[in-house]
Design a protein around this motif. Structure first.
Motif, mmCIF file in Angstrom:
data_model
loop_
_atom_site.group_PDB
_atom_site.id
_atom_site.type_symbol
_atom_site.label_atom_id
_atom_site.label_comp_id
_atom_site.label_asym_id
_atom_site.label_seq_id
_atom_site.Cartn_x
_atom_site.Cartn_y
_atom_site.Cartn_z
ATOM 1 N N LYS A 1 33.412 41.221 114.854
ATOM 2 C CA LYS A 1 32.630 41.384 116.065
ATOM 3 C C LYS A 1 31.194 41.821 115.769
ATOM 4 O O LYS A 1 30.276 41.512 116.520
ATOM 5 C CB LYS A 1 33.294 42.400 116.984
ATOM 6 N N CYS A 2 31.042 42.567 114.683
ATOM 7 C CA CYS A 2 29.705 43.060 114.326
ATOM 8 C C CYS A 2 28.889 42.032 113.565
ATOM 9 O O CYS A 2 27.708 42.267 113.298
ATOM 10 C CB CYS A 2 29.822 44.336 113.494
ATOM 11 N N MET A 3 29.500 40.917 113.183
ATOM 12 C CA MET A 3 28.777 39.920 112.404
ATOM 13 C C MET A 3 27.886 39.060 113.296
ATOM 14 O O MET A 3 28.252 38.762 114.444
ATOM 15 C CB MET A 3 29.764 39.005 111.666
ATOM 16 N N PRO A 4 26.739 38.627 112.799
ATOM 17 C CA PRO A 4 25.913 37.656 113.532
ATOM 18 C C PRO A 4 26.621 36.317 113.612
ATOM 19 O O PRO A 4 27.427 35.964 112.754
ATOM 20 C CB PRO A 4 24.627 37.574 112.695
ATOM 21 N N CYS B 1 17.427 42.127 104.245
ATOM 22 C CA CYS B 1 17.481 40.773 104.823
ATOM 23 C C CYS B 1 18.371 39.864 103.990
ATOM 24 O O CYS B 1 19.128 39.045 104.544
ATOM 25 C CB CYS B 1 16.067 40.199 104.922
ATOM 26 N N GLN B 2 18.311 39.991 102.671
ATOM 27 C CA GLN B 2 19.135 39.148 101.815
ATOM 28 C C GLN B 2 20.612 39.480 101.978
ATOM 29 O O GLN B 2 21.459 38.585 101.972
ATOM 30 C CB GLN B 2 18.706 39.320 100.359
ATOM 31 N N MET B 3 20.907 40.761 102.133
ATOM 32 C CA MET B 3 22.299 41.148 102.385
ATOM 33 C C MET B 3 22.789 40.561 103.698
ATOM 34 O O MET B 3 23.923 40.088 103.808
ATOM 35 C CB MET B 3 22.424 42.668 102.411
ATOM 36 N N ASP C 1 25.779 37.857 104.068
ATOM 37 C CA ASP C 1 26.919 38.127 104.931
ATOM 38 C C ASP C 1 27.165 36.979 105.900
ATOM 39 O O ASP C 1 28.302 36.601 106.186
ATOM 40 C CB ASP C 1 26.665 39.427 105.685
ATOM 41 N N MET C 2 26.071 36.394 106.422
ATOM 42 C CA MET C 2 26.212 35.243 107.305
ATOM 43 C C MET C 2 26.772 34.040 106.542
ATOM 44 O O MET C 2 27.567 33.264 107.080
ATOM 45 C CB MET C 2 24.855 34.895 107.920
ATOM 46 N N TRP C 3 26.373 33.881 105.297
ATOM 47 C CA TRP C 3 26.828 32.743 104.499
ATOM 48 C C TRP C 3 28.327 32.848 104.178
ATOM 49 O O TRP C 3 29.053 31.867 104.225
ATOM 50 C CB TRP C 3 26.021 32.677 103.212
#
Length: 850
Positions: free
Chosen positions: A758-761, A714-716, A720-722
């Motif tokens: 594309k794979c990123m939230p 979850c932290q990863m 990644d979102m940040w």
């Protein structure tokens, strides 16, 4: 004033208790009687010529009848002619002395011709027993005898296991001698909890009870010692490990036999009573089985009466216990199908009879014929031989004897095994190779197993081909929610408090609709969660099915169908008005959803059936989501229980259940992450169409699952979102600051590829922008609202093998449309997480200021 009011309440309670005792005492005195011999009639026996035919001396009689002529010297004493019937004068509670804590038992003195229905009423209503699911009648020698140590241990363990696991009553002679003593010693070796759960009824002759004068009294508590000091062979003390005593009086003293006919009538009457299931449906009668341990000639004749009765009663014989049991086992083994026995074995058996009972040849031959009549129906007699190859425990012998001896169909046998909660019996003797089942019988068994909370039977039925998708219809699920009439107070209060939009029908019974259940689920889950039961598409199907049910045009195909609760006036008025103009289709889909284990998990959680909830979690798809939903529901229910002052321990129980699901969800996340971290991140941000378009991450936040959110995976994902489109692993903060201070250095930063983006939230802003763009393409807002549920059903569905692929170390490939859904779901989850983190920081800052 408060003290006076408390004193008045105490007096009222005492008066009510005294009134209840008076009513019970008057009922027992009015319906039960005793027998006293009032005429002295000399005994016809030469040995007892100086005594009356009842066994008492002449001075013990109220009246006397003396023979005045030689013709009257042969008058035979009879119960009906020479005894008077009077109200009973002995009933209450016995306290057996001699142990660290006195054991207690209820007792009553009653006439030998008492009606069986009155005795059953006494047991069920006044002594507060439940109707048994099995009746075990133990017969054998009344004189003391020794058993082999191993056989004694096996008999005691098996008998108590059969009684404890099936909710049986054990009926014996009640005295502290012979086979009754072995049954009592078996109870004495067990813990107090087990002893209190096993009902043991002793039916003994009043006239042979030693110190019976000490038992006289009405609704009294009497101390009783089980040590005999008289040394008389015709009298015996009561066994101190029986819980109820019926002391049968026919006016005689020192003579056995007064209880035989009453015991036989009572057993037959109880076996004719129908066992009620959880859904208040009358089922089969109470099964009756006879267990023989040692015994004499009367025991053989008792077995003959059992196997020739209508209906016959199966018998279990313990070989090796001695005398009658060994003779029955020998005859059963060597008797031929045509009812004969080889001459050599016949002569050997007759010689054994003569030595065992001290009989002459004539009497031995008569007893041999009775033995042959007993084994004429071999299928009714089961011989338990200890140490024989393929032998089973005596509890299995008892239960299998009932299944094979009653000529029951497979469905009836399965119903018996389910009632006894003996899945081992079902596996070994019912679900055999080649067994054919009538249509709908296994589905009915599944319904009973769910209602009675038989988790092992649910698993067994699933293994044998029961399809939950076909089984779980709207009617079935609604029946499950309404089946338990003793609803937990937590669920009852939830329905009253949280299901307020749809009033509960006031029909004398709590009948809840799935729409009301959906409102409760929405309230417990909180936030933007919306149950499938409150979706327009489901409501449309629900009311269509209700209308077809009301017009007697239902197309129900489920074997377990019960009437739906009629929609309450005022419930979803807009939808009801819309439904009035919608034509009813010819066939209405009755299945709740394509994921029946989801619905059953929620049902089990709301009913506080943790073992059943765990079973439903283990089956079906989306295990991680189900665990998080169960954790969230349990936490919300625990909070509601804490607000209710009436339920003190329930809150801790619900928190314990929530912790169990919290643990399994974390362990599942850990296992998935070890197998494939990339697919696990997709699993966390996968949009769950069956759980109100939530994600596993948003469900974990709703359940306050801190360990889950703090996991590396979850932290990863949050990191990644940040970072967005930047690809940086080291010194990311310094590189960003350097890029701000020296803009040309931005060209030196690495960015993710188009495929990776594309794979990123998505972030919340991106999600809102995409949503606004999609809304611009729609015809109108109303059409969008109407198609929302259809989009949910036809939208992205998670592949059934995603979690399996994670375990197999392979990466799940998603197309662009699914990736878009992933981004939207993850942005929602991340926003929730950021809000929670900001709230936590503000609270912490406020505490530091204080």
């Amino acid at each position: 004033m408060a003290v006076n009011r408390f004193g008045e309440e105490q007096e009222d309670l005492m008066s009510l208790s005294n009134d209840k005792m008076v009513v019970q005492r008057s009922w027992i005195e009015r319906n039960f009687s005793k027998r006293d011999c009032v005429h002295y009639i000399p005994s016809v026996s030469v040995r007892d010529r100086h005594r009356c035919g009842c066994g008492r001396a002449k001075e013990k009689h109220l009246k006397s009848t003396f023979p005045s002529s030689p013709d009257l010297t042969e008058i035979k004493w009879m119960v009906t002619r020479h005894t008077d019937e009077m109200p009973t004068d002995a009933f209450g509670t016995l306290e057996f002395q001699g142990g660290p804590h006195p054991t207690k038992a209820q007792y009553v003195r009653l006439s030998h011709d008492t009606q069986s229905d009155l005795i059953v009423q006494l047991l069920l209503k006044h002594w507060n027993l439940e109707l048994p699911k099995l009746l075990i009648s133990v017969h054998g020698g009344i004189q003391n005898f020794e058993l082999q140590p191993k056989l004694k241990r096996v008999f005691r363990k098996g008998l108590l296991k059969a009684a404890n696991t099936t909710g049986a009553w054990i009926i014996t002679g009640g005295t502290n001698t012979g086979v009754m003593r072995h049954v009592g010693d078996a109870l004495g070796e067990r813990s107090t909890k087990i002893k209190n759960t096993i009902v043991t009824i002793g039916i003994a002759p009043w006239g042979v009870v030693e110190n019976r004068e000490d038992l006289l009294g009405k609704e009294v508590v009497k101390s009783y010692h089980t040590i005999s000091h008289s040394g008389k062979t015709n009298y015996a003390v009561l066994n101190n490990y029986h819980s109820y005593y019926l002391l049968v009086d026919n006016g005689t003293v020192g003579r056995y036999g007064a209880e035989i006919q009453l015991r036989k009538r009572l057993e037959k009457y109880i076996s004719q009573q129908k066992i009620s299931t959880k859904c208040n449906a009358k089922g089969h009668g109470v099964p009756l089985v006879c267990v023989v341990l040692e015994g004499g000639v009367n025991t053989i004749r008792t077995v003959l009466e059992y196997v020739t009765d209508d209906p016959p009663v199966p018998v279990v014989v313990c070989d090796g216990s001695g005398r009658a049991a060994d003779l029955l086992a020998f005859t059963h083994k060597y008797a031929q199908d045509d009812g004969t026995m080889p001459d050599r074995l016949k002569e050997q058996l007759i010689i054994t009879i003569e030595k065992t009972f001290q009989y002459n040849t004539e009497h031995a031959n008569k007893l041999f014929l009775e033995l042959m009549l007993c084994v004429k129906k071999k299928e009714l007699i089961t011989v338990f031989r200890m140490g024989e190859e393929g032998s089973q425990d005596i509890d299995l012998a008892i239960l299998t004897a009932l299944l094979t001896g009653q000529n029951a169909s497979p469905s009836e046998q399965l119903s018996l095994a389910l009632t006894w909660d003996r899945v081992d019996i079902a596996k070994s003797h019912i679900f055999v190779y080649g067994q054919e089942w009538p249509e709908g019988s296994l589905e009915q068994a599944m319904m009973d197993a769910l209602i009675q909370d038989r988790v092992d039977f649910v698993k067994l039925l699933l293994q044998n081909g029961v399809s939950m998708k076909k089984f779980l219809t709207i009617q079935t699920l609604e029946e499950l929610y309404n089946s338990n009439k003793e609803l937990s107070s937590t669920f009852h209060y939830l329905m009253k408090d949280k299901g307020g939009k749809s009033k509960v029908p006031q029909s004398g019974e709590n009948k809840y609709t799935l729409i009301q259940i959906g409102e409760v689920i929405d309230s417990l889950m909180g936030g933007a969660y919306r149950s499938n039961y409150n979706r327009k598409k489901f409501k449309t199907r629900y009311y269509q099915l209700t209308r077809k049910k009301g017009s007697s045009c239902s197309t129900a195909t489920s074997p377990v169908v019960t009437p739906l609760v009629t929609p309450v006036q005022g419930t979803a008025t807009g939808l009801s008005h819309m439904m009035s103009s919608v034509p009813v289709p010819a066939v209405v889909e009755q299945h709740v959803s394509n994921y029946p284990f989801h619905e059953l998990l929620v049902w089990a959680v709301l009913m506080k059936r943790q073992n059943m909830a765990m079973c439903m979690w283990q089956h079906g798809e989306e295990a991680m989501a189900k665990a998080l939903v169960a954790c969230c529901l349990y936490r919300a229910m625990a909070h509601e229980a804490a607000q209710d002052d009436l339920e003190v321990d329930v809150c801790d129980e619900l928190k314990k259940y929530a912790l169990e699901f919290q643990t399994v969800s974390f362990e599942l996340l850990e296992q998935c992450y070890k197998q494939d971290d990339y697919s696990t991140q997709q699993l966390l941000t996968y949009e769950l169409a069956n759980w109100s378009r939530q994600t596993c991450l948003s469900l974990a936040i709703a359940a306050c699952h801190r360990e889950f959110v703090a996991h590396t995976c979850c932290q990863m994902l949050l990191t990644d979102m940040w970072m967005g489109g930047l690809r940086m692993r080291k010194s990311s903060a310094l590189k960003v600051i350097f890029g701000i201070l020296f803009p040309p250095s931005i060209l030196m930063l690495e960015f993710k590829s188009q495929e990776e983006l594309k794979c990123m939230p998505q972030t919340l802003e991106e999600h809102i922008q995409n949503t606004d763009a999609s809304m611009m393409d729609t015809a109108s807002e109303s059409s969008l609202m109407f198609d929302y549920d259809e989009e949910e059903q036809a939208g992205m569905t998670m592949p059934n093998n995603v979690e399996a692929n994670i375990t197999c170390n392979s990466t799940t490939q998603l197309d662009s449309s699914k990736l878009g859904n992933l981004r939207r779901a993850t942005s929602f989850a991340s926003e929730l997480f950021n809000m929670a983190r900001k709230k936590k920081k503000s609270i912490k800052a406020g505490r530091e200021d204080l």
